[in-house]
Design a protein around this motif. Structure first.
Motif, PDB file in Angstrom:
ATOM      1  N   GLU A 164      17.261   7.138 -16.852  1.00  8.20           N
ATOM      2  CA  GLU A 164      16.042   7.774 -17.330  1.00  8.20           C
ATOM      3  C   GLU A 164      16.226   9.284 -17.304  1.00  8.20           C
ATOM      4  O   GLU A 164      16.978   9.801 -16.469  1.00  8.20           O
ATOM      5  N   PHE A 212       6.563   3.732 -28.069  1.00 10.13           N
ATOM      6  CA  PHE A 212       6.537   3.380 -26.648  1.00 10.13           C
ATOM      7  C   PHE A 212       5.163   3.798 -26.151  1.00 10.13           C
ATOM      8  O   PHE A 212       4.657   4.861 -26.544  1.00 10.13           O
ATOM      9  N   GLY A 271      15.900   5.175 -26.100  1.00 11.31           N
ATOM     10  CA  GLY A 271      14.534   5.404 -26.527  1.00 11.31           C
ATOM     11  C   GLY A 271      14.078   6.722 -25.932  1.00 11.31           C
ATOM     12  O   GLY A 271      14.523   7.098 -24.851  1.00 11.31           O
ATOM     13  N   ALA A 272      13.192   7.420 -26.643  1.00 11.77           N
ATOM     14  CA  ALA A 272      12.776   8.731 -26.145  1.00 11.77           C
ATOM     15  C   ALA A 272      11.446   9.131 -26.757  1.00 11.77           C
ATOM     16  O   ALA A 272      10.903   8.443 -27.626  1.00 11.77           O
ATOM     17  N   THR A 331       5.130   7.409 -24.437  1.00 15.16           N
ATOM     18  CA  THR A 331       5.542   8.644 -25.114  1.00 15.16           C
ATOM     19  C   THR A 331       4.814   8.729 -26.451  1.00 15.16           C
ATOM     20  O   THR A 331       4.508   7.714 -27.062  1.00 15.16           O
ATOM     21  N   GLN A 365       9.810   8.140 -13.436  1.00 14.76           N
ATOM     22  CA  GLN A 365       9.094   9.304 -14.014  1.00 14.76           C
ATOM     23  C   GLN A 365       7.805   9.552 -13.236  1.00 14.76           C
ATOM     24  O   GLN A 365       7.512  10.669 -12.809  1.00 14.76           O
ATOM     25  N   SER A 425      11.703   3.862 -16.139  1.00 15.32           N
ATOM     26  CA  SER A 425      10.569   4.768 -16.392  1.00 15.32           C
ATOM     27  C   SER A 425       9.601   4.929 -15.211  1.00 15.32           C
ATOM     28  O   SER A 425       9.002   6.006 -15.062  1.00 15.32           O
ATOM     29  N   ARG A 429      15.217  -7.980 -16.342  1.00 18.34           N
ATOM     30  CA  ARG A 429      14.325  -8.615 -17.314  1.00 18.34           C
ATOM     31  C   ARG A 429      14.651 -10.090 -17.352  1.00 18.34           C
ATOM     32  O   ARG A 429      15.811 -10.474 -17.179  1.00 18.34           O
ATOM     33  N   GLN A 438      19.907   1.329 -16.466  1.00 13.33           N
ATOM     34  CA  GLN A 438      19.402   2.354 -17.376  1.00 13.33           C
ATOM     35  C   GLN A 438      19.583   3.718 -16.737  1.00 13.33           C
ATOM     36  O   GLN A 438      19.779   3.836 -15.531  1.00 13.33           O
ATOM     37  N   GLN A 495      12.425  -1.348 -16.159  1.00 16.23           N
ATOM     38  CA  GLN A 495      12.912  -0.111 -16.756  1.00 16.23           C
ATOM     39  C   GLN A 495      12.972   0.960 -15.656  1.00 16.23           C
ATOM     40  O   GLN A 495      12.394   0.782 -14.586  1.00 16.23           O
ATOM     41  N   GLN A 525       9.216  -6.740 -22.063  1.00 13.51           N
ATOM     42  CA  GLN A 525       9.775  -6.338 -20.774  1.00 13.51           C
ATOM     43  C   GLN A 525       9.383  -7.332 -19.697  1.00 13.51           C
ATOM     44  O   GLN A 525       9.076  -6.960 -18.564  1.00 13.51           O
ATOM     45  N   ALA A 554      10.820  12.581 -22.396  1.00 18.60           N
ATOM     46  CA  ALA A 554      11.488  11.577 -21.558  1.00 18.60           C
ATOM     47  C   ALA A 554      12.414  10.767 -22.446  1.00 18.60           C
ATOM     48  O   ALA A 554      12.211  10.669 -23.653  1.00 18.60           O
TER      49      ALA A 554
HETATM   50  N1  PHE Z   1      11.815   2.647 -20.806  1.00 16.73           N
HETATM   51  C1  PHE Z   1      12.086   2.438 -22.204  1.00 16.73           C
HETATM   52  C2  PHE Z   1      12.769   1.084 -22.377  1.00 16.73           C
HETATM   53  O1  PHE Z   1      13.236   0.535 -21.437  1.00 16.73           O
HETATM   54  C3  PHE Z   1      12.956   3.543 -22.771  1.00 16.73           C
HETATM   55  C4  PHE Z   1      12.259   4.875 -22.799  1.00 16.73           C
HETATM   56  C5  PHE Z   1      12.335   5.732 -21.728  1.00 16.73           C
HETATM   57  C6  PHE Z   1      11.535   5.277 -23.913  1.00 16.73           C
HETATM   58  C7  PHE Z   1      11.712   6.957 -21.760  1.00 16.73           C
HETATM   59  C8  PHE Z   1      10.931   6.484 -23.961  1.00 16.73           C
HETATM   60  C9  PHE Z   1      10.998   7.337 -22.903  1.00 16.73           C
HETATM   61  O2  PHE Z   1      12.842   0.574 -23.466  1.00 16.73           O
END
Ligand code: PHE
Length: 337
Positions: A210, A248, A282-283, A251, A173, A170, A194, A208, A168, A154, A305
């Motif tokens: 989220e 990740f 992704g989660a 998570t 969050q 994220s 990026r 993205q 991202q 990233q 998430a």
């Molecule tokens: N932020 C992560 C990415 O950019 C994706 C992700 C979001 C994964 C939330 C898990 C939970 O790759």
């Protein structure tokens, strides 16, 4: 003198009959300060006292007559000019107007709105966060300390050592959890950056969306149900989803999620490159460290998430094979949506 006046009068009236008569020049020449009539009046001093009022009156009459004729001529010319103009400029009010070309929303915006509608329908709210972000929110609070290998994938653009363009969505969050106590149910769409070179599947700027849910008793099955509902609404009722184990830092457990190919239904085709599945996000379950970092007790609350690439979802949805098409603003592409 009387003769002179008569002459002036008949000359003026004669000139006024000509169709090309320049009325303004005529007014100046006969009635103006240096005009012929004025010249006659000036010469009145030479007349006898008896004659003076008679000539004076006559001069006034001549002036009045010329003026009246002039006014009539001006009106006549105006009318004629208007009639000519109306004749020339025919206006067909029944003719169809030149069409106004209407634009429409960009395919990415359209897909984003569609996704927002789906999640709003499931009780989510929309949250926003800054694109210029602190290292703390983009990485540290998400359990990615300095020197963590996850920073490599990233890599982004730095403003200063601890301010960067978010890589991202994220970090939103964290911002949401710092400000709101559970229950939390938000999505957060937006731009991310990026330092990738531009090619058919990479862009240094992309989008993205989220998603974050935190409450008492949230489990992985809530995550699965939510994503399955989303996938069916977005890609069609027959769509299936598949979780693959992944990692990740923020998570635990984590997964990458695929949807069954909406073109071939899973048999394998050009769009899914023979896989039958297309990866879209992704989660995972929010890591207890992340909850604690935001002042939420992981012994009481749990959450899930997810984060998906908007371009990825839109490309999958519409069968677009080059990410660059989104940013080139070529009408031949945009018009198709
Ligand atoms: N932020 C992560 C990415 O950019 C994706 C992700 C979001 C994964 C939330 C898990 C939970 O790759």
């Amino acid at each position: 003198m009387k003769e002179k006046l008569q002459q002036i009068k008949s000359a003026a009236l004669l000139e006024l009959q000509s169709p090309e008569c320049d009325t303004e020049a005529l007014r100046v020449r006969y009635l103006g300060k240096k005009g012929e009539l004025t010249a006659v009046l000036r010469g009145m001093g030479a007349l006898s006292p008896e004659e003076r009022p008679i000539v004076g009156q006559m001069a006034n009459e001549v002036r009045a007559e010329i003026e009246a004729a002039l006014t009539a001529k001006v009106a006549e010319l105006k009318e004629k000019a208007l009639a000519d103009q109306l004749c020339r400029e025919k206006l067909d009010v029944t003719m169809p107007a030149a069409p106004i070309r209407m634009g429409h929303q960009h395919p990415l915006t359209r897909a984003q709105r569609e996704m927002e509608e789906i999640f709003i329908g499931m009780g989510f709210e929309i949250a926003e966060g800054p694109e210029v972000e602190y290292d703390y929110y983009n990485f540290q609070a998400l359990n990615i300390p300095e020197n963590h290998p996850a920073r490599d994938t990233q890599d982004t653009f730095y403003i200063t050592d601890n301010i960067l363009l978010r890589s991202q969505t994220s970090p939103v969050q964290v911002r949401v959890m710092e400000q709101k106590k559970p229950p939390i149910r938000v999505i957060s769409p937006g731009r991310v950056y990026r330092s990738d070179a531009l090619d058919a599947t990479h862009s240094p700027l992309f989008h993205q969306m989220e998603g974050l849910v935190v409450d008492k008793g949230i489990t992985m099955s809530d995550l699965k149900g939510t994503l399955e509902t989303f996938a069916r609404k977005m890609f069609g009722e027959e769509t299936k989803i598949r979780f693959r184990p992944h990692h990740f830092p923020f998570t635990e457990p984590s997964a990458e999620v695929d949807v069954s190919c909406f073109v071939c239904g899973g048999k394998g085709c050009r769009v899914c490159k023979g896989e039958g599945w297309i990866e879209i996000l992704g989660a995972g379950m929010v890591h207890p460290f992340v909850l604690s970092n935001c002042g939420i007790d992981p012994e009481v609350y749990s959450g899930f998430a997810f984060g998906m690439g908007l371009e990825r979802v839109t490309m999958t949805r519409y069968g677009i094979d080059d990410i660059r098409l989104f940013y080139e603003n070529d009408e031949r592409f945009l018009k198709q949506f």
